[in-house]
Design an enzyme around this catalytic site. Structure first.
Site, PDB file in Angstrom:
ATOM      1  N   SER A   1       0.982  -1.129   0.238  1.00 44.39           N
ATOM      2  CA  SER A   1      -0.170  -0.452  -0.247  1.00 44.39           C
ATOM      3  C   SER A   1       1.052   1.183   0.339  1.00 44.39           C
ATOM      4  O   SER A   1       1.865   1.075   0.065  1.00 44.39           O
ATOM      5  CB  SER A   1      -0.944  -0.077   1.173  1.00 44.39           C
ATOM      6  OG  SER A   1       0.671   0.024   2.314  1.00 44.39           O
ATOM      7  N   LYS A   2       0.052   2.578   0.350  1.00 47.73           N
ATOM      8  CA  LYS A   2       0.925   3.815  -0.242  1.00 47.73           C
ATOM      9  C   LYS A   2       1.807   3.836   1.310  1.00 47.73           C
ATOM     10  O   LYS A   2       2.762   4.048   1.094  1.00 47.73           O
ATOM     11  CB  LYS A   2       0.067   4.863   0.077  1.00 47.73           C
ATOM     12  CG  LYS A   2      -0.639   5.139  -0.966  1.00 47.73           C
ATOM     13  CD  LYS A   2      -0.950   6.612  -1.399  1.00 47.73           C
ATOM     14  CE  LYS A   2      -1.800   6.754  -2.506  1.00 47.73           C
ATOM     15  NZ  LYS A   2      -3.435   5.846  -1.798  1.00 47.73           N
ATOM     16  N   ARG A   3       2.039   3.454   1.785  1.00 46.56           N
ATOM     17  CA  ARG A   3       2.583   2.884   3.237  1.00 46.56           C
ATOM     18  C   ARG A   3       4.262   2.845   3.119  1.00 46.56           C
ATOM     19  O   ARG A   3       5.541   3.040   3.780  1.00 46.56           O
ATOM     20  CB  ARG A   3       2.133   1.932   4.401  1.00 46.56           C
ATOM     21  CG  ARG A   3       1.089   2.978   5.856  1.00 46.56           C
ATOM     22  CD  ARG A   3       1.120   1.474   6.943  1.00 46.56           C
ATOM     23  NE  ARG A   3       0.337   0.601   6.002  1.00 46.56           N
ATOM     24  CZ  ARG A   3       0.740  -0.002   6.070  1.00 46.56           C
ATOM     25  NH1 ARG A   3       2.568  -0.359   6.710  1.00 46.56           N
ATOM     26  NH2 ARG A   3       0.065  -1.626   5.514  1.00 46.56           N
ATOM     27  N   HIS A   4       3.985   1.434   2.215  1.00 47.81           N
ATOM     28  CA  HIS A   4       5.707   1.067   1.450  1.00 47.81           C
ATOM     29  C   HIS A   4       5.942   2.273   0.888  1.00 47.81           C
ATOM     30  O   HIS A   4       7.200   1.901   0.335  1.00 47.81           O
ATOM     31  CB  HIS A   4       5.082  -0.352   0.963  1.00 47.81           C
ATOM     32  CG  HIS A   4       4.362  -1.463   1.905  1.00 47.81           C
ATOM     33  ND1 HIS A   4       3.633  -1.367   1.078  1.00 47.81           N
ATOM     34  CD2 HIS A   4       4.730  -1.890   2.830  1.00 47.81           C
ATOM     35  CE1 HIS A   4       2.972  -2.237   2.772  1.00 47.81           C
ATOM     36  NE2 HIS A   4       4.092  -2.574   3.259  1.00 47.81           N
ATOM     37  N   GLY A   5       5.657   3.386   0.258  1.00 50.28           N
ATOM     38  CA  GLY A   5       6.190   4.228  -0.297  1.00 50.28           C
ATOM     39  C   GLY A   5       5.723   4.689  -1.970  1.00 50.28           C
ATOM     40  O   GLY A   5       4.725   3.325  -2.033  1.00 50.28           O
TER      41      GLY A   5
END
Ligand code: GLU
Length: 480
Positions: free
Chosen positions: A243-247
């Site tokens: 997800s976006k949390r991973h960049g």
């Protein structure tokens, strides 16, 4: 029969890594089998679908070199057929009109949940008599069409996961047509896949739970099932769903970050598929030759950005400078670095094997075009400090020695000879001659061999920068 596969993105967001991987697997399967890849834009969610997203998806596929054979078709254009299919099921008694309003359904759901139970539609409208239905319809009461899920086994041999079995009795009768006559996803997809003669449905395994419903619809419409292949989901390196949390997760972000399309495509192909052995760099023709649905693994794939950068570096090193010119020029333009009249190819050749992205490479090219752009990094500073007065003194010796080379003689070989002779004549370690030059020209303690570096930077710029860095403010102040 020629296999027909499809990529069916919803244009409700950018082209994400998972979608691009699904597109790639479909493309590889089509190319491997001599089949046809259909592109179908599933734009039926009118609120969230945008033309911008559609364009971004098309651009992303183009960038990755994923060419479609038919389409793009837009699902929204087939509303009449979706409705006709739903109404046919209604006429045949395989579906029924449901007059339950959203409010009624919400309160049924709330009651079920309050009682600690999962909500299931209780099928109350399935029991309405034909007269009741006719009366309520004539009175203008809005209704949806619900599919009557048969009490039978809904199973398939998934090309990736093997046999998967659901029971119809465990599924709710689900809505296939909304009261505004638009189809729900499962109806639209089955109607389109049938009309487009799709033989293999290759998609993310988040669609496994939709598949029994779709199978029931195929059967009700009297059509043979396609082969289903559900590809594993993609996790971040922490084991959580990507997800976006991973960049960055959008393909366009990687393009921005200087990833080459061929590297991205190679990297995506290995998210859940392997050509066998521990091969990582797989050229396009090999990928197509070796790709099979059986070769797709069941377990989730891990998206490791460090591996992508490594792979990109491998592609950059292997490409001739000529093919890197265009992206490097584009990036130099963004950095505002002029290069008129300069041949970038030897510079690219000098730096490409140490660059993992186009951005990194363009930075290095920029510094070699104009070494005064560089500033010593932490290790460069440490070297300046450690050498103290010797840093500037050695640079001055280098300027003197190399200054004797004519412009024509400014080549990697004579430069090396001159530096070695200097070190020997002065009783200096070669490293104490080379490292200050490297730091002065690039700011870094690692680069291509120093003589090659001097050769690509050129005589006037090298000598000017070395002199500038030999000035007392560099080095001697740290000598105390
Ligand atoms: N439009 C769906 C999605 O983007 C894909 C449907 C399918 O592949 O069946 O998730």
């Amino acid at each position: 029969m020629v296999p027909r596969v499809r990529f069916a993105p919803s244009p409700t967001g950018f082209l994400h890594v998972g979608g691009a991987r699904t597109a790639l697997f479909n493309w590889l399967y089509a190319r491997h089998t001599g089949g046809v890849l259909v592109l179908r834009i599933e734009d039926t969610d009118r609120e969230r679908s945008t033309e911008t997203h559609t364009q971004v998806i098309l651009d992303g596929l183009g960038w990755l070199g994923i060419s479609c054979d038919e389409g793009p078709f837009f699902q929204g254009a087939y509303g009449d057929r979706h409705r006709d299919d739903a109404e046919r099921l209604l006429k045949e008694g395989k579906a029924y009109r449901c007059f339950c309003t959203r409010e009624e359904l919400d309160s049924q759901r709330a009651r079920a949940e309050a009682g600690g139970q999962a909500f299931r539609y209780d099928g109350r409208c399935a029991r309405l008599t034909a007269d009741e239905v006719a009366g309520r319809t004539a009175a203008g009461e809005p209704s949806t069409i619900r599919f009557r899920v048969p009490d039978e086994e809904l199973a398939w041999d998934d090309a990736v996961h093997g046999r998967i079995t659901f029971q119809g009795r465990d599924l709710d009768d689900f809505v296939i047509l909304r009261s505004d006559d638009t189809a729900i996803y499962n109806m639209a997809v089955v109607s389109d896949d049938i009309a487009m003669d799709i033989t293999h449905v290759i998609r993310g395994d988040d669609h496994i739970s939709n598949t029994p419903k779709q199978i029931a619809l195929y059967r009700a419409l009297g059509r043979p099932l396609p082969v289903f292949a559900h590809v594993p989901m993609i996790l971040g390196t922490d084991g959580k769903k990507l997800s976006k949390r991973h960049g960055a997760t959008a393909v366009g972000d990687y393009q921005e970050q200087g990833i080459l399309p061929l590297a991205m495509r190679n990297f995506l192909a290995l998210l859940g598929w392997s050509p066998g052995g521990d091969r990582e760099i797989v050229p396009e023709d090999e990928m197509i030759r070796l790709f099979t649905l059986e070769g797709i693994q069941k377990k989730a794939a891990v998206f490791d950005p460090a591996k992508l950068e490594w792979m990109n570096g491998e592609y950059i090193s292997a490409l001739p400078a000529e093919e890197l010119l265009e992206p490097v020029r584009r990036r130099l333009g963004q950095l505002g670095v002029g290069h008129e009249g300069r041949d970038l190819r030897p510079i690219i050749d000098a730096v490409k094997s140490r660059s993992r992205t186009i951005l990194e490479m363009a930075e290095r090219v920029a510094v070699r075009l104009d070494p005064s752009r560089s500033t010593p990094d932490a290790k460069g500073e440490a070297l300046i400090k450690k050498m103290g007065a010797a840093f500037g003194a050695n640079l001055r010796l280098v300027v003197q020695a190399l200054g004797a080379l004519s412009p024509d003689g400014w080549q990697a070989e004579p430069i090396l000879g001159t530096l070695k002779a200097l070190a020997e004549a002065r009783g200096l370690k070669l490293g104490d001659v080379m490292q200050p030059v490297r730091v002065a020209l690039t700011g870094s303690t690692v680069s291509e061999p120093v003589n090659e570096l001097l050769a690509v930077v050129g005589r006037p710029r090298s000598l000017a920068r070395l002199e500038e860095m030999a000035a007392p403010s560099h080095g001697e102040s740290g000598a105390a």
